[in-house]
Design an enzyme around this catalytic site. Structure first.
Site, PDB file in Angstrom:
ATOM      1  CE1 TYR A  67      -4.262   1.614   0.769  1.00  0.00           C
ATOM      2  CE2 TYR A  67      -2.735   3.261   1.587  1.00  0.00           C
ATOM      3  CZ  TYR A  67      -3.900   2.929   1.029  1.00  0.00           C
ATOM      4  OH  TYR A  67      -4.876   4.178   1.001  1.00  0.00           O
ATOM      5  CG  PHE A 119      -8.252  16.226 -24.630  1.00  0.00           C
ATOM      6  CD1 PHE A 119      -8.133  15.696 -26.135  1.00  0.00           C
ATOM      7  CD2 PHE A 119      -8.550  15.258 -23.891  1.00  0.00           C
ATOM      8  CE1 PHE A 119      -8.903  14.638 -26.401  1.00  0.00           C
ATOM      9  CE2 PHE A 119      -8.970  13.925 -24.068  1.00  0.00           C
ATOM     10  CZ  PHE A 119      -9.095  13.559 -25.465  1.00  0.00           C
ATOM     11  CG  ASP A 120     -12.602  15.199 -25.164  1.00  0.00           C
ATOM     12  OD1 ASP A 120     -11.518  14.931 -24.443  1.00  0.00           O
ATOM     13  OD2 ASP A 120     -13.340  14.517 -25.693  1.00  0.00           O
ATOM     14  CG  ASP A 207      -2.453  17.374 -22.081  1.00  0.00           C
ATOM     15  OD1 ASP A 207      -1.941  16.386 -21.994  1.00  0.00           O
ATOM     16  OD2 ASP A 207      -3.768  17.472 -22.059  1.00  0.00           O
ATOM     17  CB  ALA A 209      -1.396  13.261 -23.573  1.00  0.00           C
ATOM     18  CE  LYS A 250      -4.903   9.641 -24.549  1.00  0.00           C
ATOM     19  NZ  LYS A 250      -5.053  10.939 -24.127  1.00  0.00           N
ATOM     20  CG  HIS A 432     -17.981  13.561 -27.398  1.00  0.00           C
ATOM     21  ND1 HIS A 432     -17.887  14.485 -26.698  1.00  0.00           N
ATOM     22  CD2 HIS A 432     -16.958  12.703 -27.563  1.00  0.00           C
ATOM     23  CE1 HIS A 432     -16.706  14.316 -25.986  1.00  0.00           C
ATOM     24  NE2 HIS A 432     -16.209  13.418 -26.518  1.00  0.00           N
TER      25      HIS A 432
HETATM   26  C1  LIG Z   1      -6.419  11.632 -23.617  1.00  0.00           C
HETATM   27  C2  LIG Z   1      -5.888  12.711 -23.224  1.00  0.00           C
HETATM   28  C3  LIG Z   1      -6.370  13.357 -21.721  1.00  0.00           C
HETATM   29  C4  LIG Z   1      -7.157  12.705 -20.753  1.00  0.00           C
HETATM   30  O1  LIG Z   1      -6.571  11.673 -20.465  1.00  0.00           O
HETATM   31  P1  LIG Z   1      -7.338  10.254 -20.204  1.00  0.00           P
HETATM   32  O2  LIG Z   1      -6.318   9.213 -19.810  1.00  0.00           O
HETATM   33  O3  LIG Z   1      -8.073   9.852 -21.307  1.00  0.00           O
HETATM   34  O4  LIG Z   1      -8.164  10.537 -18.817  1.00  0.00           O
HETATM   35  C5  LIG Z   1      -5.751  14.622 -21.671  1.00  0.00           C
HETATM   36  N1  LIG Z   1      -5.143  15.517 -22.502  1.00  0.00           N
HETATM   37  C6  LIG Z   1      -4.907  14.964 -23.710  1.00  0.00           C
HETATM   38  C7  LIG Z   1      -4.163  15.829 -24.691  1.00  0.00           C
HETATM   39  C8  LIG Z   1      -5.371  13.780 -24.100  1.00  0.00           C
HETATM   40  O5  LIG Z   1      -4.955  13.269 -25.452  1.00  0.00           O
END
Ligand SMILES: *Cc1c(COP(=O)(O)O)cnc(C)c1O
Length: 456
Positions: A67, A119-120, A207, A209, A250, A432
């Site tokens: 843990y 991002f969304d 961000d 990703a 990603k 969506h």
């Molecule tokens: C996928 C993504 C997110 C959100 O991440 P999740 O792992 O789906 O919660 C944030 N920013 C970008 C640019 C992304 O492509």
């Protein structure tokens, strides 16, 4: 060629047209409701859908599930520190958990957030907190034909105007810029955004990703990056950030996971206090020890030049094939997906009736291909109507992509047969994902005679 060979296989579902028709009807014509077992080539997303390597699978076995203070955490922490150059590392179960932590520790209702493009899920977390999201995409990103190499950049003038209007408490730069087509951000642009953030006293969040793809694409056009390895380039970008968030689904090359990283003690403390309430103890943060292990290896593998060269080439090959057919695609191709401009391609379908969604229905019925609309259904005020074909990492071969290209070719010649879509039901946030739709004045059965079948 693929810089890997296949060790484990998963059978590809090949439902015939009749089954596809039934499946899309049951899914209320929203591809998010389709069972994966009814999809032949799944390009819905590149998020968490990639294949792990043998090294990652073997790392899973080392997972320490203690843990607190698990060994896996320390291996993960060291890998993230090396990857980002940041000292404090906070694991989360996926990207949006990091976004929630940011929104609740750095923002309050009425604040504003500026970005190249959020991002969304980032946008949803900002809005859910009662704050306002202001996107400042580069003007070149709206020009489909322009070959400008950094279409992911922020529009610095627009961003500065937003700052001057006040209440901007956070800047988020998304690398690559997913919503604007997986396009890279230049180091120079990020530096300029850093200066703005400093001038107005707002923290800069990157961000990250798709930071490895961003650096690979950017390096082709930036002499400053040319002598750096991918790993060094990544650290050059992230050195400019106060906070790095990453959805490791990603460029982390894992199926689940994410993190926040920062050098700022005060922020790390605030993030960890929030983390224990909503995600878990700071040495696992909503993940199993084995997930941390796989992620640590993924961050090493993603900086491999051969891997990135092949990935970017896959995307470019598919984009090039569609462009040659006369289908409008975003150019130059980005890092993770091909973006088809559906409003121009389906010029006979008015924008109000979701041409992008109609295309996703058409692609599924003709070739069992699952793509996703990034248009007015996803963001009501988006100025374009994309259909995104996201390529999962290390998962599909050129033959699968050739099948996708063939599906487009067939739909292209019969495109007048598909028409608009009616929105039947939609939730308020991230509508969506869960919206219900229906074809308007057309019958999807009319595609039966052109549908592709595997084995024919
Ligand atoms: C996928 C993504 C997110 C959100 O991440 P999740 O792992 O789906 O919660 C944030 N920013 C970008 C640019 C992304 O492509």
């Amino acid at each position: 060629m693929e810089p890997y060979r296949i060790k484990v296989v998963q059978a590809l579902p090949t439902p015939p047209f009749g089954e596809r028709l039934e499946a899309i009807r049951r899914a209320h014509f929203n591809v998010f409701f389709l069972p994966a077992s009814r999809v032949m080539v799944d390009l819905l997303t590149d998020s968490g859908t990639g294949a792990m390597s043998d090294r990652q699978w073997s790392a899973l076995m080392r997972g320490d599930e203690s843990y607190a203070g698990a060994e896996s955490f320390f291996r993960f922490e060291a890998a993230v520190q090396k990857f980002t150059g940041k000292r404090h590392v906070i694991p989360v179960h996926q990207g949006r958990a990091a976004e929630k932590i940011l929104a609740f520790t750095l923002l309050k209702p009425g604040d504003r957030v500026v970005s190249n493009t959020l991002f969304d899920t980032t946008r949803a977390n900002v809005v859910f907190r009662g704050a306002e999201a202001v996107d400042c995409p580069h003007p070149e990103s709206r020009n489909l034909a322009s070959t400008y190499p950094f279409k992911g950049d922020a529009d610095l003038d627009a961003m500065e105007r937003a700052f001057r209007e006040g209440k901007v408490r956070m800047v988020v730069m998304t690398l690559t810029n997913n919503t604007a087509g997986g396009q890279p951000v230049s180091l120079q642009n990020l530096r300029a955004v850093r200066e703005l953030a400093d001038r107005y006293g707002a923290p800069l969040v990157v961000d990250a990703a798709r930071i490895a793809e961003n650096v690979f694409l950017a390096r082709r056009h930036d002499p400053e990056l040319q002598d750096l390895s991918i790993a060094e380039g990544i650290r050059a970008y992230l050195a400019l950030a106060d906070v790095v968030t990453m959805s490791a689904k990603k460029d982390g090359l894992v199926n689940i996971g994410g993190f926040l990283a920062t050098d700022r003690e005060d922020l790390a403390e605030a993030f960890q206090n929030f983390l224990v309430v909503f995600e878990g103890f700071p040495t696992y943060g909503g993940l199993a020890g084995r997930d941390l292990e796989a992620l640590a290896v993924g961050l090493e593998e993603v900086v491999d030049e051969r891997y990135l060269a092949h990935r970017v080439e896959q995307v470019a090959w598919l984009a090039g094939a569609l462009r040659e057919m006369g289908i409008p695609v975003l150019w130059p191709p980005g890092g993770h997906a091909v973006f088809v401009e559906a409003a121009t391609w389906m010029a006979h379908i008015p924008r109000e009736v979701f041409p992008g969604v109609a295309v996703t229905v058409g692609l599924y019925l003709v070739g069992g291909v699952r793509a996703v609309e990034v248009g007015r259904l996803m963001f009501e005020d988006l100025p374009y109507e994309w259909v995104r074909l996201a390529i999962p990492r290390r998962t599909y071969t050129r033959s699968h992509l050739a099948w996708v290209a063939r599906t487009f070719e067939v739909l292209h010649t019969a495109r007048e047969r598909i028409r608009g879509m009616e929105l039947v039901h939609a939730p308020r946030l991230l509508r969506h994902f869960r919206a219900h739709l229906a074809p308007r004045d057309w019958n999807p059965e009319a595609l039966a005679d052109i549908a592709l079948e595997v084995g024919e």
